[in-house]
Design a protein around this motif. Sequence first.
Motif, mmCIF file in Angstrom:
data_model
loop_
_atom_site.group_PDB
_atom_site.id
_atom_site.type_symbol
_atom_site.label_atom_id
_atom_site.label_comp_id
_atom_site.label_asym_id
_atom_site.label_seq_id
_atom_site.Cartn_x
_atom_site.Cartn_y
_atom_site.Cartn_z
ATOM 1 N N MET A 42 78.300 -24.854 -15.108
ATOM 2 C CA MET A 42 77.271 -25.172 -14.100
ATOM 3 C C MET A 42 77.618 -24.456 -12.799
ATOM 4 N N ASP A 43 76.614 -23.852 -12.184
ATOM 5 C CA ASP A 43 76.827 -23.064 -10.967
ATOM 6 C C ASP A 43 76.333 -23.860 -9.754
ATOM 7 N N LEU A 44 77.203 -24.057 -8.750
ATOM 8 C CA LEU A 44 76.834 -24.866 -7.588
ATOM 9 C C LEU A 44 75.664 -24.254 -6.823
ATOM 10 N N VAL A 45 75.639 -22.940 -6.676
ATOM 11 C CA VAL A 45 74.544 -22.294 -5.943
ATOM 12 C C VAL A 45 73.205 -22.592 -6.617
ATOM 13 N N HIS A 46 73.190 -22.532 -7.950
ATOM 14 C CA HIS A 46 71.953 -22.841 -8.695
ATOM 15 C C HIS A 46 71.522 -24.287 -8.451
ATOM 16 N N VAL A 47 72.489 -25.205 -8.474
ATOM 17 C CA VAL A 47 72.200 -26.627 -8.246
ATOM 18 C C VAL A 47 71.618 -26.831 -6.850
ATOM 19 N N LEU A 48 72.263 -26.244 -5.837
ATOM 20 C CA LEU A 48 71.809 -26.414 -4.460
ATOM 21 C C LEU A 48 70.446 -25.765 -4.235
ATOM 22 N N LYS A 49 70.215 -24.609 -4.852
ATOM 23 C CA LYS A 49 68.912 -23.939 -4.697
ATOM 24 C C LYS A 49 67.793 -24.803 -5.268
ATOM 25 N N SER A 50 68.053 -25.388 -6.444
ATOM 26 C CA SER A 50 67.046 -26.253 -7.065
ATOM 27 C C SER A 50 66.726 -27.444 -6.157
ATOM 28 N N ALA A 51 67.765 -28.033 -5.560
ATOM 29 C CA ALA A 51 67.564 -29.191 -4.683
ATOM 30 C C ALA A 51 66.790 -28.809 -3.428
ATOM 31 N N VAL A 52 67.178 -27.695 -2.798
ATOM 32 C CA VAL A 52 66.505 -27.252 -1.573
ATOM 33 C C VAL A 52 65.044 -26.902 -1.853
ATOM 34 N N GLY B 9 63.935 -40.194 1.016
ATOM 35 C CA GLY B 9 64.701 -41.424 1.165
ATOM 36 C C GLY B 9 65.218 -42.022 -0.133
ATOM 37 N N GLU B 10 64.816 -41.472 -1.295
ATOM 38 C CA GLU B 10 65.224 -42.053 -2.578
ATOM 39 C C GLU B 10 66.160 -41.107 -3.322
ATOM 40 N N ILE B 11 67.155 -41.686 -4.011
ATOM 41 C CA ILE B 11 68.109 -40.913 -4.805
ATOM 42 C C ILE B 11 67.535 -40.687 -6.201
ATOM 43 N N ARG B 12 67.617 -39.433 -6.675
ATOM 44 C CA ARG B 12 67.116 -39.095 -8.012
ATOM 45 C C ARG B 12 67.868 -37.867 -8.542
ATOM 46 N N PRO B 13 67.825 -37.606 -9.854
ATOM 47 C CA PRO B 13 68.481 -36.400 -10.383
ATOM 48 C C PRO B 13 67.805 -35.137 -9.851
ATOM 49 N N ILE B 14 68.591 -34.099 -9.613
ATOM 50 C CA ILE B 14 68.025 -32.814 -9.183
ATOM 51 C C ILE B 14 67.232 -32.189 -10.322
ATOM 52 N N ASP B 15 67.810 -32.240 -11.516
ATOM 53 C CA ASP B 15 67.176 -31.638 -12.690
ATOM 54 C C ASP B 15 67.584 -32.491 -13.899
ATOM 55 N N PRO B 16 66.623 -33.170 -14.522
ATOM 56 C CA PRO B 16 66.966 -34.063 -15.648
ATOM 57 C C PRO B 16 67.694 -33.342 -16.788
ATOM 58 N N SER B 17 67.563 -32.017 -16.852
ATOM 59 C CA SER B 17 68.202 -31.279 -17.951
ATOM 60 C C SER B 17 69.689 -31.007 -17.683
ATOM 61 N N LEU B 18 70.138 -31.232 -16.443
ATOM 62 C CA LEU B 18 71.548 -30.977 -16.132
ATOM 63 C C LEU B 18 72.418 -32.101 -16.695
ATOM 64 N N PRO B 19 73.617 -31.768 -17.220
ATOM 65 C CA PRO B 19 74.465 -32.786 -17.871
ATOM 66 C C PRO B 19 75.200 -33.671 -16.870
ATOM 67 N N VAL B 20 75.671 -34.796 -17.375
ATOM 68 C CA VAL B 20 76.554 -35.684 -16.612
ATOM 69 C C VAL B 20 77.871 -34.945 -16.355
ATOM 70 N N LEU B 21 78.422 -35.130 -15.133
ATOM 71 C CA LEU B 21 79.628 -34.396 -14.743
ATOM 72 C C LEU B 21 80.893 -35.216 -14.999
ATOM 73 N N SER B 22 81.920 -34.536 -15.497
ATOM 74 C CA SER B 22 83.236 -35.161 -15.632
ATOM 75 C C SER B 22 84.014 -34.993 -14.334
ATOM 76 N N GLY B 23 85.157 -35.649 -14.248
ATOM 77 C CA GLY B 23 85.991 -35.519 -13.050
ATOM 78 C C GLY B 23 86.442 -34.088 -12.811
ATOM 79 N N GLU B 24 86.810 -33.380 -13.878
ATOM 80 C CA GLU B 24 87.241 -31.990 -13.733
ATOM 81 C C GLU B 24 86.086 -31.110 -13.269
ATOM 82 N N GLU B 25 84.888 -31.387 -13.790
ATOM 83 C CA GLU B 25 83.713 -30.568 -13.427
ATOM 84 C C GLU B 25 83.324 -30.763 -11.967
#
Length: 360
Positions: A1-11, A32-48
Motif C-alpha cells: 500500500m502506498d501512502l501517497v495514493h491513500v492520501l490522494k484518494s482522501a484529499v 465531521g464523520e469517520i469513514r473508510p477512505i476506500d472500502p477496497s483497501l485492506p485492514v492494516l497490521s501493526g507492521e504495515e
Amino acid sequence: MDLVHVLKSAVDQGCSDVHILVGKPPMMRKNGEIRPIDPSLPVLSGEETKGLIYSMLYEDQQARFEENLELDCSHDIPGLSRFRVNVLMTLNGVESAMRVISSRIPDPDTLGITPTMLDLASLPRGMVLVTGPTGSGKSTTLACLIERANQTRSEHILTIEDPIEFVYQPRKCIIRQREVGQNTKSFPNALRAALREDPDIILVGEMRDYETIGLAVTAAETGHLCFATLHTQDAPSTVARIIDVFPAHQQAQIRVQVANSLRAVIAQLLLPRRDGKGRVAVRELMIVTPAIANQIREGKPHMIYSAIDTGAQFGMVSMDKSLAEVIKRGLVDTEVALAKAHSPDQVRTLAGLRAGPGAY
C-alpha cells in the motif's frame, strides 16, 4: 500500500483528516464523520501502519518519535496538499492522525469572514485571538488575516507554529516562518527571540501555557500586532481562560495587561450543513471597546456577553446571534445549532422559533 495514493484518494474526496491505525483500513473524517477512505483497501497490521507512517518521516523525526513516543510535524506532497501530522504510540502500535491543509489560502468571502474581521489585519499593534475547539478552522481564518496583511502592508511578519501549516509567499511583506521542533526549541524561546528580530506582526500558532501567553501579551504591549489561537468556545471564556492560566498572585497584573493589549477575539465553530454538503463556519466577534476593557480589568468577563450583544455598531456579533442566523437561513439543523448555544432560548427567539422545551 502506498501512502501517497491513500492520501490522494482522501484529499480528492474532500476529507479534513486522515487516520492510519492498526486493525482498520485507512480512515478519513469527512463532514465531521469517520469513514473508510476506500472500502477496497485492506485492514492494516501493526507492521504495515509503522511502514506507512515511517515512509513520510525523516530519520531524525523517527528518532524523536522513538524517544518521546509522540511526534508533531508536517508533510508536504507537491501538487496535492500539506498535512499536519501527529504520530503516536498506542496499545496496538504506531498510528497517525493527519490534518489536511489546503495548499492555497482560501478567499475570505468564501469562508464568510466579515469586513470587520478582515480589518483586524490593519491594526497597528495589540493582540487578536482566534479561538474554538480542535478542527474548527482557526488556522484557516488566521491564514486569511495574515495574508490580508501580507497583501496590504509593507512590514515584517514572523510566524511561530507547531507545525507550519499554510506556507505564505511574500507579497508586500517579508515573511519568516519558524516551526517548533525544527527551527526553534519552543514557543517561549522563539517569542523571546522575536522581540530582537524586528517583527511588526507575530503569529503564535497556539498559546499553550502561561509562559507563552505572558510573552505574547508583552509582545502586543510593546508595539507589535500579535495573532494567536486558543481552544476556547467563545470570547468571554477566552478572557477568563487567559487570566486563569496565571498563578493567583499574578492575575490582577495580567488582567490589566490583557485589558490594555487585547483588541479582538474571533470565536468560531464548524457545524455540519443541513444538506450534507460539508460544514459551515459560525463565528462570534468581540471588539475590545473601552467598556469591555474595563470589564476585563475589573475581573468581570461574564458581563462581556451583554456588551457583545449591544456592540453591533462596532461590528460585533455574538455566537448566539450567528447560530440563529444559520438556523433562519436553513443551513444547519435547529437541534445542532441549539446544542452549541450559550442561551438556547435567546437563539430560538432570534431565529423566530417558539421558546421553551420542545419548541423544535
